[in-house]
Design an enzyme around this catalytic site. Structure first.
Site, short mmCIF file in Angstrom:
data_model
loop_
_atom_site.label_atom_id
_atom_site.label_comp_id
_atom_site.label_asym_id
_atom_site.label_seq_id
_atom_site.Cartn_x
_atom_site.Cartn_y
_atom_site.Cartn_z
N TYR A 138 0.85 -1.20 0.00
CA TYR A 138 0.00 0.00 0.00
C TYR A 138 0.88 1.24 0.00
CZ TYR A 138 -2.93 3.71 1.97
OH TYR A 138 -3.59 4.89 2.19
N GLU A 151 -3.13 7.49 -4.55
CA GLU A 151 -3.09 6.26 -3.77
C GLU A 151 -2.94 5.07 -4.69
OE1 GLU A 151 -5.99 5.04 -0.34
OE2 GLU A 151 -6.65 4.00 -2.13
#
Ligand code: GDP
Ligand code: MN
Length: 421
Positions: free
Chosen positions: A102, A189
């Site tokens: 992530y 992101e």
């Protein structure tokens, strides 16, 4: 924020030299089949919608053949996720995923930071919300120089990346940081970015949001309206944006609120400032009226800007009335509003005689402002004049949402009856 769909974000990532899977969007099952054929081999079919959690919503599927891609695409294209219909799917080569990571770059607005911030974790994927806080490494980033290799290596060590992979991960993160800056992102992101079987790092997902204030620096994005809208811009949204785009003197905000022109009970809504806008909605909600639009003329806008907003609000077809909702006390010179209202109502009301207009205005120069409106509209506010349903209120009613709502309801009920007669 101007927000991109995954496939659009990935196109910009690719142009910035970031590794993304081979793929392209499709709007029909047949296009999906062709895309899968072009890719060759197993593919991922991913619903394109402005919402996270697509994996869990069942709109990310892996298939082996172009025929299956077409079938799955037709299923996904028929779905709605969190209220959004799905118009496109992204067809992408299926990745051989060894591990999911992530990372996101966001704006850290904290007083001591005021900078971009990187969040990085080795525990990426669909359950990022459940990952323990200490497994997400956070670092503020110099807004001018971006993430540097030495800091990136430090972050990767903290995150637990093994020594042999440090350079690879640090290079990936620094390049992504440069991309974040290049495109003036507000959020970038990548969850997950993945390590493939042969050790490459690839962006498997992409959420890219561009800072509204920098959209003018990026004609390449083709963003028509640098504003947060729930869907495609309506005609009113486009007009509203044109008022703001060319004139930075105070706020002159205007946007559609899902106005259904065929239903009764909508009013043109013109609050002044955010707090006032909330109280104005209380006023309308209490009596069952609905706002056709949202607006805001605060921050001491010039009269011409207020005039343009008010004229658009009042020009909406079929509304049952108009509310200038200066609830709370606006810290701006209210005579600009007063002058603008006189000009607008003198133009509009002869064409829509008797339309209810409740004008609540208070704050700086209140007495003069109410005087300007009373004087400027006096000849229209006679018993059978076009302004017969204009009512003007000041500070006594500044928190009395119930009273203002009830006045507007009473006037609009009369007006409808008169229109229908
Ligand atoms: P989100 O749920 O909206 O964040 O959608 P993602 O694009 O992140 O996809 C959800 C999950 O699907 C990812 O965490 C991966 O596990 C998986 N996934 C997505 N794309 C691919 C792909 O191309 N290949 C493989 N094998 N898995 C994928
Ligand atoms: Mn994701």
């Amino acid at each position: 924020m101007a927000r991109f769909l995954e496939y659009q974000g990935k196109e910009w990532l690719a142009k910035a030299g970031m590794p993304v899977p081979k793929g392209r969007p499709a709007s029909t099952p047949e296009e999906a089949r062709q895309a899968a054929e072009w890719i060759g081999g197993p593919v991922a079919v991913k619903g394109q919608v402005q919402a996270g959690g697509r994996g869990k919503a069942g709109i990310v599927k892996l298939v082996n053949t172009p025929e299956e891609a077409a079938k799955v695409a037709s299923e996904i294209l028929a779905k709605t996720v969190k209220g959004f219909p799905i118009h496109q799917v992204l067809i992408e080569e299926k990745l051989d995923i060894k591990k999911e990571y992530y990372c996101s770059f966001v704006v850290n607005g904290a007083r001591e930071a005021r900078s971009p911030m990187l969040m990085f974790s080795t525990e990426g994927g669909m359950d990022i919300e459940g990952v323990a806080e200490e497994l997400i490494i956070k670092a503020n980033i110099d807004p001018i120089f971006g993430l540097q290799m030495y800091d990136a290596i430090d972050i990767c060590v903290k995150a637990g990346i093994p020594d042999k992979d440090l350079n690879k991960f640090a290079a990936f993160l620094t390049k992504l940081s440069a991309t974040y800056k290049k495109y003036d992102c507000q959020t970038l992101e990548i969850n997950p970015f993945v390590m493939t079987g042969n050790g490459d790092l690839v962006c498997a997902d992409c959420k890219m949001e561009i800072d509204n204030s920098s959209v003018n620096r990026h004609p390449e994005f083709g963003i028509r309206i640098a504003r947060d809208l729930p869907g495609e811009p309506t005609e009113l949204d486009i007009i509203g944006w044109s008022i703001e785009e060319t004139d930075a003197r105070g706020t002159g905000f205007l946007m559609n609120m899902g106005y259904d022109e065929k239903s009764p009970g909508y009013v043109g809504y013109h609050p002044i400032g955010g707090g006032s806008a909330m109280m104005g909605l209380d006023a309308l909600n209490q009596v069952g009226l609905k706002p056709a639009n949202y607006a805001d003329t605060s921050g001491n806008p010039v009269g011409s800007k207020i005039y343009r907003v008010a004229k658009c609000v009042l020009s909406q077809p079929n509304i049952d009335g108009y509310l200038l909702g200066g609830f709370m006390m606006a810290n701006q010179e209210q005579w600009h509003h007063a002058n603008a209202m006189v000009k607008v109502l003198r133009e509009i009301l002869p064409k829509r005689p008797g339309m209810p207009c409740v004008l609540l205005l208070c704050g700086n120069r209140e007495d003069e402002s109410l005087e300007i409106m009373r004087n400027g509209l006096k000849d229209m506010m006679t018993e059978d004049g076009p302004g017969k349903r204009i009512e003007i209120y000041g500070k006594e009613y500044v928190t009395d949402t119930k009273f203002i709502g009830e006045r507007l309801l009473a006037l609009s009920t009369e007006y409808r009856a008169e229109k229908e007669a």
